[in-house]
Design a protein around this motif. Structure first.
Motif, PDB file in Angstrom:
ATOM      1  N   GLU A  20      -4.418  22.160  10.177  1.00 58.08           N
ATOM      2  CA  GLU A  20      -3.289  22.698  10.911  1.00 58.08           C
ATOM      3  C   GLU A  20      -2.452  23.629  10.037  1.00 58.08           C
ATOM      4  N   ARG A  21      -2.017  24.742  10.634  1.00 55.19           N
ATOM      5  CA  ARG A  21      -1.220  25.711   9.894  1.00 55.19           C
ATOM      6  C   ARG A  21       0.129  25.111   9.492  1.00 55.19           C
ATOM      7  N   ALA A  22       0.677  24.227  10.337  1.00 51.91           N
ATOM      8  CA  ALA A  22       1.989  23.651  10.033  1.00 51.91           C
ATOM      9  C   ALA A  22       1.965  22.826   8.759  1.00 51.91           C
ATOM     10  N   PHE A  23       0.785  22.337   8.358  1.00 53.78           N
ATOM     11  CA  PHE A  23       0.714  21.565   7.119  1.00 53.78           C
ATOM     12  C   PHE A  23       0.804  22.461   5.885  1.00 53.78           C
ATOM     13  N   VAL A  24       0.565  23.770   6.069  1.00 55.14           N
ATOM     14  CA  VAL A  24       0.665  24.687   4.925  1.00 55.14           C
ATOM     15  C   VAL A  24       2.096  24.726   4.408  1.00 55.14           C
ATOM     16  N   GLU A  25       3.061  24.873   5.327  1.00 54.85           N
ATOM     17  CA  GLU A  25       4.452  24.915   4.897  1.00 54.85           C
ATOM     18  C   GLU A  25       4.913  23.576   4.349  1.00 54.85           C
ATOM     19  N   ARG A  26       4.410  22.480   4.902  1.00 54.88           N
ATOM     20  CA  ARG A  26       4.796  21.169   4.394  1.00 54.88           C
ATOM     21  C   ARG A  26       4.178  20.899   3.028  1.00 54.88           C
ATOM     22  N   THR A  27       2.987  21.415   2.793  1.00 54.88           N
ATOM     23  CA  THR A  27       2.382  21.294   1.467  1.00 54.88           C
ATOM     24  C   THR A  27       3.216  22.033   0.428  1.00 54.88           C
ATOM     25  N   SER A  28       3.609  23.258   0.757  1.00 59.06           N
ATOM     26  CA  SER A  28       4.427  24.039  -0.173  1.00 59.06           C
ATOM     27  C   SER A  28       5.794  23.394  -0.378  1.00 59.06           C
ATOM     28  N   ALA A  29       6.380  22.845   0.692  1.00 59.37           N
ATOM     29  CA  ALA A  29       7.677  22.179   0.564  1.00 59.37           C
ATOM     30  C   ALA A  29       7.574  20.940  -0.321  1.00 59.37           C
ATOM     31  N   ALA A  30       6.496  20.185  -0.173  1.00 64.43           N
ATOM     32  CA  ALA A  30       6.297  19.012  -1.021  1.00 64.43           C
ATOM     33  C   ALA A  30       6.107  19.418  -2.481  1.00 64.43           C
ATOM     34  N   ILE A  31       5.431  20.546  -2.715  1.00 65.46           N
ATOM     35  CA  ILE A  31       5.290  21.058  -4.077  1.00 65.46           C
ATOM     36  C   ILE A  31       6.662  21.417  -4.648  1.00 65.46           C
ATOM     37  N   MET A  32       7.517  22.007  -3.820  1.00 64.13           N
ATOM     38  CA  MET A  32       8.872  22.353  -4.267  1.00 64.13           C
ATOM     39  C   MET A  32       9.646  21.096  -4.663  1.00 64.13           C
ATOM     40  N   PRO A  57       0.835  -1.213   0.000  1.00 58.93           N
ATOM     41  CA  PRO A  57       0.000   0.000   0.000  1.00 58.93           C
ATOM     42  C   PRO A  57       0.861   1.252   0.000  1.00 58.93           C
ATOM     43  N   ALA A  58       0.475   2.223  -0.801  1.00 54.88           N
ATOM     44  CA  ALA A  58       1.293   3.429  -0.933  1.00 54.88           C
ATOM     45  C   ALA A  58       0.426   4.576  -1.415  1.00 54.88           C
ATOM     46  N   THR A  59       0.979   5.747  -1.290  1.00 56.71           N
ATOM     47  CA  THR A  59       0.389   6.936  -1.899  1.00 56.71           C
ATOM     48  C   THR A  59       1.442   7.546  -2.815  1.00 56.71           C
ATOM     49  N   ALA A  60       1.101   8.617  -3.488  1.00 56.87           N
ATOM     50  CA  ALA A  60       2.030   9.280  -4.407  1.00 56.87           C
ATOM     51  C   ALA A  60       2.217  10.724  -3.957  1.00 56.87           C
ATOM     52  N   LEU A  61       3.295  11.331  -4.403  1.00 55.74           N
ATOM     53  CA  LEU A  61       3.617  12.683  -3.955  1.00 55.74           C
ATOM     54  C   LEU A  61       2.527  13.695  -4.311  1.00 55.74           C
ATOM     55  N   PRO A  62       1.967  13.705  -5.525  1.00 50.94           N
ATOM     56  CA  PRO A  62       0.871  14.651  -5.792  1.00 50.94           C
ATOM     57  C   PRO A  62      -0.345  14.408  -4.908  1.00 50.94           C
ATOM     58  N   VAL A  63      -0.635  13.145  -4.624  1.00 50.96           N
ATOM     59  CA  VAL A  63      -1.765  12.831  -3.746  1.00 50.96           C
ATOM     60  C   VAL A  63      -1.466  13.268  -2.316  1.00 50.96           C
ATOM     61  N   GLN A  64      -0.213  13.103  -1.882  1.00 46.37           N
ATOM     62  CA  GLN A  64       0.185  13.554  -0.550  1.00 46.37           C
ATOM     63  C   GLN A  64      -0.004  15.066  -0.422  1.00 46.37           C
ATOM     64  N   ILE A  65       0.346  15.791  -1.459  1.00 48.71           N
ATOM     65  CA  ILE A  65       0.135  17.240  -1.465  1.00 48.71           C
ATOM     66  C   ILE A  65      -1.349  17.563  -1.357  1.00 48.71           C
ATOM     67  N   PHE A  66      -2.157  16.811  -2.074  1.00 51.24           N
ATOM     68  CA  PHE A  66      -3.611  17.015  -2.011  1.00 51.24           C
ATOM     69  C   PHE A  66      -4.145  16.774  -0.599  1.00 51.24           C
ATOM     70  N   LEU A  67      -3.675  15.731   0.052  1.00 46.92           N
ATOM     71  CA  LEU A  67      -4.137  15.415   1.402  1.00 46.92           C
ATOM     72  C   LEU A  67      -3.712  16.492   2.393  1.00 46.92           C
ATOM     73  N   TRP A  68      -2.463  16.926   2.306  1.00 46.34           N
ATOM     74  CA  TRP A  68      -1.979  17.942   3.252  1.00 46.34           C
ATOM     75  C   TRP A  68      -2.659  19.291   3.039  1.00 46.34           C
ATOM     76  N   SER A  69      -2.981  19.613   1.801  1.00 40.39           N
ATOM     77  CA  SER A  69      -3.617  20.911   1.525  1.00 40.39           C
ATOM     78  C   SER A  69      -4.995  21.012   2.149  1.00 40.39           C
ATOM     79  N   ASP A  70      -5.598  19.867   2.468  1.00 44.38           N
ATOM     80  CA  ASP A  70      -6.930  19.853   3.061  1.00 44.38           C
ATOM     81  C   ASP A  70      -6.880  19.768   4.586  1.00 44.38           C
ATOM     82  N   SER A  71      -5.684  19.735   5.167  1.00 43.81           N
ATOM     83  CA  SER A  71      -5.545  19.622   6.621  1.00 43.81           C
ATOM     84  C   SER A  71      -5.712  20.991   7.276  1.00 43.81           C
TER      85      SER A  71
END
Length: 429
Positions: free
Chosen positions: A393-405, A377-391
């Motif tokens: 917590e404010r701390a997930f905002v920076e992690r979403t942008s970092a994953a996009i980078m 079982p796994a996820t993918a980086l674009p899907v991970q970005i999608f999941l974090w963008s819907d969280s």
């Protein structure tokens, strides 16, 4: 006659001047469009980098922790069961109570304990597993802080102003400022972001699992789509007869290249999961779906590369007695390979950034463990970005942008590789 000549020349000059002005305006419009596009791209990149660069740093707090065997209820530090059942968070709480001895109320203690991440106990467990001699010793360790504390420390200025307090209480701010003044809080490179899987706690969340899932998915896509796409292009361009059936195939290939990617996700859901009953959320199914999506792009680019091979080379090989297969394998395919690789890499880069088809086959699941193969079982980086963008917590905002980078870095690398291959391997005739 002179008057007529003069008037004719004047008309021609006026017409030329009007044409030149129109050409200048057209060129100016083109330059303005390019500058506008670059400006929009700069704004986008600036916004992403400004929000995501802080995710590559993580806040840690220094604590003196005693690995008390009695409190941990560990008799044999080499026993894995005892190590797994021990209360490491209790050691952290005891250390905090010792450092802030004036905190007595139950609610205040709970607020004090929340400064440190609830996953910090795993760090102590790993330390004791690596070095059992630490039992009954006091050791200074740097532990992860909670995401609210991390956001506060990253947002504050050097004088402590303009800090984002979020859900922090006044007492917590006083405690954190005390730790900062004592040098017990520092920011370090966030290795957790690159070595851990997903987590519901932002300070413990990482992209290692998503990157592994994307790589396994892309490996399946490459292994299937490139040989099949090249073989189909060779057949259609070199061997297939010109009739209604081949025309029908060519029209459908061109149409499939323009089909929305979510349609391929629905197709994979119906065939691979519904009919063949394959498991959801595994890179094997994701790779099969992305193979269907990238095949039209690879076939079209490969056919264009084959067409670019001069007919004289084919005629010369045939004239020397080579068979049709020998001409194709030994002459056409090597000369067309640079163009094929360029188109394939661009198709793979597109597949790496796809989200919709993977959502349809269930790769949106919350996966903590890092996959070890194409059937895990796994996820993918674009899907991970999608999941974090819907969280929330404010701390997930920076992690979403970092994953996009990180994703953009992969895409830019793949496109740069395609350009380099085209320049390096192409031949001019």
């Amino acid at each position: 006659m002179n008057r007529n000549n003069v008037s004719t020349i004047d008309l021609v000059n006026k017409s030329l001047q009007k044409r030149y002005r129109a050409e200048k305006r057209f060129r100016a419009y083109g330059i303005a469009a390019i500058l506008f596009g670059l400006a929009c791209l700069s704004v986008l990149f600036t916004d992403i980098i400004s929000k995501g660069h802080s995710a590559f740093l993580q806040t840690y707090v220094y604590m003196d922790v005693k690995f008390d065997a009695q409190q941990l209820q560990i008799i044999d530090p080499t026993d894995e069961n005892q190590l797994a059942m021990a209360d490491y968070q209790g050691l952290i709480k005891k250390s905090l109570r010792t450092q802030f001895s004036d905190v007595t109320g139950r609610r205040d203690k709970r607020d004090l304990y929340s400064i440190v991440s609830n996953g910090a106990g795993f760090t102590l467990r790993s330390m004791l597993e690596d070095d059992p001699s630490l039992l009954n010793q006091t050791v200074g360790v740097w532990l992860l802080v909670d995401d609210d504390i991390d956001t506060y420390v990253k947002s504050r200025n050097s004088d402590g102003s303009d800090a984002f307090t979020a859900r922090m209480k006044d007492k917590q701010i006083v405690w954190v400022e005390s730790l900062i003044s004592e040098g017990h809080i520092k920011k370090r490179f966030n290795t957790t972001f690159f070595t851990s899987g997903d987590s519901r706690e932002p300070e413990q969340a990482g992209i290692a699992g998503a990157i592994a899932g994307s790589l396994f998915t892309l490996l399946v896509t490459i292994a299937l789509s490139f040989p099949i796409g090249v073989a189909a292009a060779i057949y259609l361009e070199e061997y297939a007869p010109t009739n209604r059936f081949t025309d029908f195939i060519e029209v459908n290939i061109n149409n499939l290249a323009a089909v929305p990617s979510i349609i391929f996700g629905l197709l994979g859901l119906a065939i691979f999961i519904g009919f063949f009953e394959m498991h959801r959320s595994i890179p094997l199914v994701g790779g099969l779906v992305l193979t269907l999506m990238t095949l039209p792009t690879i076939i079209i680019s490969s056919r264009a590369a084959i067409k670019s091979v001069p007919p004289s080379i084919k005629d010369a090989a045939l004239g020397l007695g080579a068979s049709k297969m020998q001409v194709t394998i030994h002459h056409v395919l090597p000369l067309a390979m640079p163009g094929m690789l360029t188109g394939a890499i661009i198709g793979f880069a597109q597949a790496l950034g796809e989200t919709a088809p993977l959502l349809m086959i269930g790769m949106v699941a919350f996966i903590v463990d890092i996959p070890g193969g194409v059937t895990d079982p796994a996820t993918a980086l674009p899907v991970q970005i999608f999941l974090w963008s819907d969280s929330p917590e404010r701390a997930f905002v920076e992690r979403t942008s970092a994953a996009i980078m990180v994703l953009l870095a992969f895409l830019i690398t793949m496109n740069t590789l395609a350009i380099w291959l085209r320049k390096r391997l192409e031949r001019r005739w």
